[in-house]
Design a protein around this motif. Structure first.
Motif, mmCIF file in Angstrom:
data_model
loop_
_atom_site.group_PDB
_atom_site.id
_atom_site.type_symbol
_atom_site.label_atom_id
_atom_site.label_comp_id
_atom_site.label_asym_id
_atom_site.label_seq_id
_atom_site.Cartn_x
_atom_site.Cartn_y
_atom_site.Cartn_z
ATOM 1 N N THR A 717 0.861 -1.183 0.000
ATOM 2 C CA THR A 717 0.000 0.000 0.000
ATOM 3 C C THR A 717 0.892 1.226 0.000
ATOM 4 O OG1 THR A 717 -1.742 -1.145 1.213
ATOM 5 C CG2 THR A 717 -1.802 1.259 1.198
ATOM 6 N N LEU A 718 0.688 2.088 -0.993
ATOM 7 C CA LEU A 718 1.414 3.341 -1.114
ATOM 8 C C LEU A 718 0.436 4.480 -0.929
ATOM 9 C CD1 LEU A 718 3.312 2.419 -4.393
ATOM 10 C CD2 LEU A 718 4.348 2.501 -2.139
ATOM 11 N N GLY A 719 0.857 5.519 -0.223
ATOM 12 C CA GLY A 719 -0.060 6.622 -0.034
ATOM 13 C C GLY A 719 0.638 7.915 0.351
ATOM 14 N N SER A 720 -0.052 9.007 0.105
ATOM 15 C CA SER A 720 0.441 10.320 0.483
ATOM 16 C C SER A 720 -0.739 11.206 0.830
ATOM 17 C CB SER A 720 1.263 10.951 -0.644
ATOM 18 O OG SER A 720 1.782 12.200 -0.248
ATOM 19 N N LYS A 721 -0.540 12.071 1.841
ATOM 20 C CA LYS A 721 -1.636 12.922 2.286
ATOM 21 C C LYS A 721 -1.112 14.328 2.572
ATOM 22 C CE LYS A 721 -3.590 11.825 6.186
ATOM 23 N NZ LYS A 721 -4.417 11.045 7.152
ATOM 24 N N PHE A 722 -1.802 15.326 2.029
ATOM 25 C CA PHE A 722 -1.484 16.722 2.299
ATOM 26 C C PHE A 722 -2.325 17.195 3.476
ATOM 27 C CE2 PHE A 722 -2.755 21.175 1.815
ATOM 28 C CZ PHE A 722 -1.509 21.785 1.876
ATOM 29 N N ASN A 723 -1.656 17.859 4.429
ATOM 30 C CA ASN A 723 -2.325 18.333 5.639
ATOM 31 C C ASN A 723 -2.133 19.839 5.784
ATOM 32 O OD1 ASN A 723 -2.824 15.576 7.373
ATOM 33 N ND2 ASN A 723 -0.944 15.473 6.162
ATOM 34 N N LEU A 724 -3.220 20.533 6.027
ATOM 35 C CA LEU A 724 -3.179 21.963 6.341
ATOM 36 C C LEU A 724 -3.664 22.119 7.776
ATOM 37 C CD1 LEU A 724 -2.787 24.922 5.535
ATOM 38 C CD2 LEU A 724 -5.136 24.893 4.652
ATOM 39 N N LEU A 725 -2.781 22.590 8.654
ATOM 40 C CA LEU A 725 -3.030 22.542 10.080
ATOM 41 C C LEU A 725 -2.887 23.935 10.680
ATOM 42 C CD1 LEU A 725 -1.654 19.859 12.488
ATOM 43 C CD2 LEU A 725 -1.130 22.253 12.959
ATOM 44 N N GLN A 726 -3.776 24.258 11.621
ATOM 45 C CA GLN A 726 -3.701 25.518 12.352
ATOM 46 C C GLN A 726 -3.563 25.206 13.838
ATOM 47 O OE1 GLN A 726 -3.867 28.992 11.288
ATOM 48 N NE2 GLN A 726 -3.151 29.164 13.409
ATOM 49 N N ASN A 737 0.333 29.013 14.874
ATOM 50 C CA ASN A 737 0.962 28.837 13.572
ATOM 51 C C ASN A 737 0.021 28.115 12.612
ATOM 52 O OD1 ASN A 737 3.712 29.851 14.066
ATOM 53 N ND2 ASN A 737 3.855 28.133 15.493
ATOM 54 N N ARG A 738 0.145 28.471 11.367
ATOM 55 C CA ARG A 738 -0.473 27.683 10.304
ATOM 56 C C ARG A 738 0.624 26.832 9.682
ATOM 57 N NH1 ARG A 738 -4.550 30.342 6.124
ATOM 58 N NH2 ARG A 738 -5.728 30.316 8.070
ATOM 59 N N PHE A 739 0.312 25.562 9.521
ATOM 60 C CA PHE A 739 1.363 24.586 9.220
ATOM 61 C C PHE A 739 0.863 23.653 8.117
ATOM 62 C CE2 PHE A 739 3.458 20.484 10.723
ATOM 63 C CZ PHE A 739 4.707 20.816 10.203
ATOM 64 N N GLN A 740 1.726 23.421 7.117
ATOM 65 C CA GLN A 740 1.399 22.485 6.043
ATOM 66 C C GLN A 740 2.454 21.373 6.013
ATOM 67 O OE1 GLN A 740 0.661 24.452 2.211
ATOM 68 N NE2 GLN A 740 0.651 26.417 3.306
ATOM 69 N N TYR A 741 1.972 20.152 5.827
ATOM 70 C CA TYR A 741 2.944 19.067 5.730
ATOM 71 C C TYR A 741 2.382 17.923 4.895
ATOM 72 C CZ TYR A 741 0.392 16.441 9.378
ATOM 73 O OH TYR A 741 -0.566 15.763 10.097
ATOM 74 N N LEU A 742 3.303 17.115 4.393
ATOM 75 C CA LEU A 742 2.963 15.901 3.659
ATOM 76 C C LEU A 742 3.263 14.692 4.537
ATOM 77 C CD1 LEU A 742 4.319 16.445 0.027
ATOM 78 C CD2 LEU A 742 1.934 16.361 0.755
ATOM 79 N N SER A 743 2.371 13.730 4.492
ATOM 80 C CA SER A 743 2.576 12.468 5.180
ATOM 81 C C SER A 743 2.601 11.369 4.123
ATOM 82 C CB SER A 743 1.458 12.212 6.186
ATOM 83 O OG SER A 743 1.638 10.969 6.823
ATOM 84 N N ASN A 744 3.733 10.691 3.998
ATOM 85 C CA ASN A 744 3.914 9.655 2.977
ATOM 86 C C ASN A 744 4.112 8.307 3.659
ATOM 87 O OD1 ASN A 744 4.202 11.694 0.754
ATOM 88 N ND2 ASN A 744 6.000 12.220 1.982
ATOM 89 N N ARG A 745 3.491 7.277 3.123
ATOM 90 C CA ARG A 745 3.558 5.962 3.779
ATOM 91 C C ARG A 745 3.673 4.855 2.750
ATOM 92 N NH1 ARG A 745 -0.328 3.701 8.543
ATOM 93 N NH2 ARG A 745 0.988 5.156 9.687
#
Length: 937
Positions: A717-726, A737-745
């Motif tokens: 299983t391959l996956g990636s998720k974009f997160n926009l966090l406050q 803070n406003r924070f953006q990150y990628l989570s890859n698995r």
């Protein structure tokens, strides 16, 4: 007591065991249509309208005329017809309320019968629909209001045992058809085998099964109990019993209490009375003076071992499939002294049948579409003794039950297409091409085709559209088919060709016996007359004795008997006398299949996005450290999944509200969702703990891939998720803070097949790689990796599991990602920015108690795990590594609660070989339950 158990199930256990569907299993190119009536919506792929109409017509008839013995409650159901799979199955579920029919008929007839598969599924599965409709009463109805459909399912599955659900459905498929499993001799082989061996297991053991002994499953158990109840107490007896049970009349054992009230017997006494009635008939039948004498070919093996599909290999040697509780199935060469030599292991299959001839073994091996879970196939595999190698001789198709020619140049196999067209196909083993597809104007379903002695024709048992069976000879040159026996509902098993004589098994009497048919005059003879059923047979090289596989309390065993043609008795398969118990009468009006009309019904398009949210249940989940409850929804085609809920994380003590939506109808799963988390917290560089709330929107994709083949179930299983966090910090010294990150698995899982007694696979890997990193100016990063390596232990049921894990996070600590690390057992979580762990686990069984008490708790297996963990964590504040090592043991109890809920629990003792920096504990004891308790000293 059952109500208490039901409440425990709702509060502490996930509902995954109640779910059967395949998420996102069909490609978007598959177009769906529907037939919509007052009682059912039948949904099917385009081109399957004939099957859809037949299902709708049968269901409408069943709904109108067959509810007297279960209740009058009605609710419309959706039934989805799946035509891409080679599995033969069907189910009904709540959450959402739906049913699925797997349309490929079973390749064997002895176990499920030979009825038209669509008709048999309709009879059996719609009974489950009526059960679910009418079990929504009393407390079960309250549960459906409070928790939704899965709440009703949990409570009713606790109140009504699984043997009743399936036994009642088998009764109806038998009562409303000319056949059904209740008229199949092999269906009773398990209980008959125990009876003839004098095995009188407790009711709890019969209910819960065993890792040590053979125990029949809940299908024949349920049929016997249901039939006994109907015969002695009337057609509506079970309707009244189940009504009391689902209402929980008497909180302790409502089902058994209702039985006691109506019969004077609790469930244990009721089972004993049932078995006594049937056992007397089975013993009397086996004790007849004219039964065929036979001697075991091998000594009785321990543990339970099945020897199936026997072939003569010359020199008093036999080729046979061996399937033991402590070994995965393999094809072996046996000699007269009982010595066994492994030839090949077939691996993943839909049917474990194989064929052998002149040093070559052929079988159909399972193959799977990489992405679409409903699409599966088979390939033809040939093992050659001359080379000791196995090769694939045909491209992916939908093949069953192949046979190989004497010279090894051709294979004949039964084949099926997604539109339910059946054929025999001749395959060239050198090129892998299909050289001939034999004509089949009647669309017979072929089972176990075999080459004749000169490879000029094929012998096969076939089923016609009504479900009747006959033996057929079909020419390979011009395709002409000749009936060798008349069509009837007598099931016919696997033929074996010996010159001008065809040997085969059939269910003409109370058990399946060996028969012979001479091609010169088409006469049929009874060869054996045994006390329990034979599966398959072979003549020895001299053709003066027969070896056959017969079911016993220790599995299928090989027996040897002389062949005396002068003693053969000519018979007509469908005219033999059967005992009354195998020809039941249920006062349901007899077979309905000829009564149901073939009405033409309007067919319309079924849009893929019909009811995409379809909320149905509140689902609690306790997967430490996360405890949650969510409102769940799935559409009927199971391409959308929605969840709205609350989660509490025990590690950090935070609460999270959120919702997500996943679409699985395209190649990648597409997911989006929002979360609001309260009281997230982490240690700062100074050692202080800081708290904050955070709001997150995320969107991403994942791709589940199935790479299974041979002996291995394999997935990536391959996956990636974009997160926009406050962030919203509770301490004013910290800036929001406003924070953006990628989570890859990436998750890779590779598991060799396991036998029943194996605790873990003997060879496999489980790999997780996860990398989270920020986007933009605010820096944050975390890498997590874990690898579990499975290896065999010193004895067959032992296993060694080696584990390595690594996690590194940045030193800035602007943001703390979720922590999935597997820490050294016994220690508190240290402060670190880099940590690794190496672990060793040795799993072994200790006892198979097969014991329980009061129908509450049953112990199937007690096992242990001896472990050692070594870990180092780097603390950048002091520029030092801290070591964490521990050793100990885990004791696991594999149990069932209330004869229903599989439940593994245990206790762990950890001895800390290094000082815990958080406290001074040297030993810890943890109880491994849904909610952990911890003691230290």
């Amino acid at each position: 007591m059952r109500f208490i158990l039901a409440t425990a199930l709702l509060l502490f256990f996930p509902f995954s065991f109640l779910l059967a569907q395949q998420f996102g299993g069909n490609p978007p190119s598959l177009k769906w249509q529907q037939i919509n009536t007052d009682s059912v919506r039948v949904i099917f792929p385009r081109g399957m309208s004939q099957q859809g109409e037949r299902v709708a017509n049968i269901v409408d008839y069943l709904n109108r005329y067959t509810r007297a013995s279960i209740g009058n409650q009605q609710r419309k159901v959706s039934i989805v017809l799946q035509n891409q799979t080679m599995e033969s199955n069907g189910y009904v579920q709540l959450g959402p309320f739906r049913s699925e029919f797997y349309l490929a008929p079973a390749p064997a007839s002895q176990d499920l019968g030979s009825l038209n598969w669509v008709e048999q599924l309709s009879l059996h599965e719609y009974r489950h629909v009526l059960q679910n409709n009418n079990f929504r009463q009393g407390i079960s109805k309250v549960a459906s209001y409070v928790f939704g459909e899965l709440g009703q399912a949990a409570v009713t599955n606790i109140a009504v045992p699984n043997w009743f659900w399936e036994g009642d459905a088998v009764v109806m498929e038998t009562a409303l058809s000319p056949q059904g499993r209740g008229r199949l001799p092999a269906f009773f082989d398990g209980f008959r085998g125990l009876t003839l061996a004098g095995k009188d297991y407790s009711f709890m053991k019969i209910r819960n099964g065993s890792y040590r002994d053979f125990v029949p499953n809940h299908y024949p158990l349920g049929y016997l109990l249901n039939t006994y109840g109907r015969n002695h107490y009337g057609q509506t007896f079970w309707k009244d019993v189940t009504s009391d049970a689902v209402r929980y009349k008497g909180l302790f054992y409502p089902f058994s209490r209702s039985l006691k009230k109506r019969t004077g017997k609790n469930i244990t006494a009721f089972y004993t009375a049932t078995l006594e009635e049937y056992a007397s008939a089975w013993k009397d039948y086996a004790a007849r003076k004219d039964t065929t004498a036979a001697v075991p070919l091998l000594s009785v093996a321990k543990p339970v071992t099945n020897y199936k599909y026997v072939y003569a290999a010359g020199n008093n040697e036999w080729v046979v499939l061996k399937d033991a509780y402590n070994k995965i199935p393999g094809i072996f060469l046996l000699d007269a002294a009982g010595k066994e030599k492994l030839l090949v292991r077939p691996g993943l299959v839909y049917d474990d049948f194989f064929s052998y001839k002149n040093g070559r073994i052929v079988w159909a091996a399972a193959r799977f579409d990489v992405r679409w879970g409903w699409k599966d196939f088979s390939v033809i595999r040939v093992w050659d003794n001359a080379t000791g190698r196995t090769k694939t001789v045909a491209a992916r198709g939908k093949y069953f039950s192949p046979d190989i020619s004497a010279n090894g140049q051709q294979v004949i196999a039964a084949a099926i297409t997604p539109d339910m067209q059946y054929s025999l196909q001749l395959i060239n083993t050198a090129t892998g091409t299909v050289t001939k597809k034999l004509p089949n104007p009647e669309n017979w379903y072929y089972t176990y085709p075999r080459f004749t002695a000169g490879d000029e024709a094929v012998i096969s048992a076939v089923r016609n559209v009504k479900g009747e069976m006959a033996l057929v000879q079909q020419s390979l040159s011009d395709g002409t088919a000749t009936l060798l026996t008349p069509f009837s509902y007598t099931v016919i098993g696997i033929p074996a060709v010996s010159g001008d004589t065809i040997y085969f098994t059939a269910g003409g009497k109370d058990v399946n016996n060996v028969y012979a048919l001479t091609l010169s005059d088409k006469k049929t003879y009874a060869i054996t007359d045994r006390g329990n059923s034979a599966l398959h047979m072979a003549l020895d090289a001299d053709k003066d004795s027969l070896v056959f596989s017969e079911f016993t309390a220790k599995g299928y065993k090989l027996y040897h008997a002389p062949v005396q043609a002068t003693a053969w008795k000519q018979v007509t398969l469908d005219k033999q006398v059967q005992s009354a118990w195998i020809q039941p009468e249920f006062a349901e009006g007899g077979s309905i299949l000829d009564k149901v009309t073939h009405d033409s019904l309007p067919v319309k398009k079924y849009p893929l996005f019909t009811r995409p949210f379809n909320f149905h249940s509140w689902v609690p989940s306790f997967a430490d450290p996360n405890y949650s409850i969510s409102l769940r929804g799935e559409n009927v085609l199971n391409t959308t999944s929605t969840s709205i809920g609350y989660t509490y994380n025990r590690n950090e003590g935070y609460s999270r509200l959120g919702g997500d939506f996943t679409f699985g109808g395209w190649f990648p799963y597409l997911t989006t969702g929002v979360d609001y988390t309260i009281n997230r917290n982490a240690l700062t560089r100074s050692g202080a703990r800081v708290y904050w709330n955070e709001a997150t929107w995320y969107a991403g994709f994942s791709v589940p891939l199935n790479l299974s083949s041979g002996l291995y179930s394999r997935s990536i299983t391959l996956g990636s998720k974009f997160n926009l966090l406050q962030d919203y910090f509770q301490d004013p010294r910290y800036r929001d803070n406003r924070f953006q990150y990628l989570s890859n698995r990436l998750i890779f899982n590779n598991q060799r097949a396991r036998a029943k007694q194996h605790i873990n696979t003997h060879f496999g890997q489980y790999l997780v790689l996860q990398y989270n990193h920020s986007l933009g100016d605010l820096y944050a990063e975390q890498l997590y990796a874990r690898l579990d390596q499975y290896l065999p232990g010193l004895w067959p049921n032992h296993s060694l599991v080696l584990q390595g894990a690594y996690q590194e996070r940045d030193k800035v600590f602007n943001y703390s990602f979720s922590d999935n690390f597997v820490y050294a057992r016994g220690y508190n979580t240290p402060f670190y920015n880099r940590i690794y762990k190496l672990g060793a686990n040795y799993h072994l069984p200790l006892f198979y108690p097969d014991w329980g008490f009061a129908q509450i708790l049953y112990f199937s297996r007690i096992r242990t795990n001896l472990f050692y963990d070594y870990s180092q964590a780097y603390d950048f504040r002091v520029d030092a590594n801290t070591r964490f090592t521990s050793a100990g043991a885990e004791l696991y109890f594999d149990t069932r609660i209330g004869n229903t809920i599989p439940f593994t629990w245990g206790v762990r003792f950890s001895h800390l070989l290094d000082k815990d920096p958080v406290d001074n504990a040297q030993n810890r004891v943890e109880f491994m339950l849904p909610i952990q308790q911890l003691f230290k000293y």
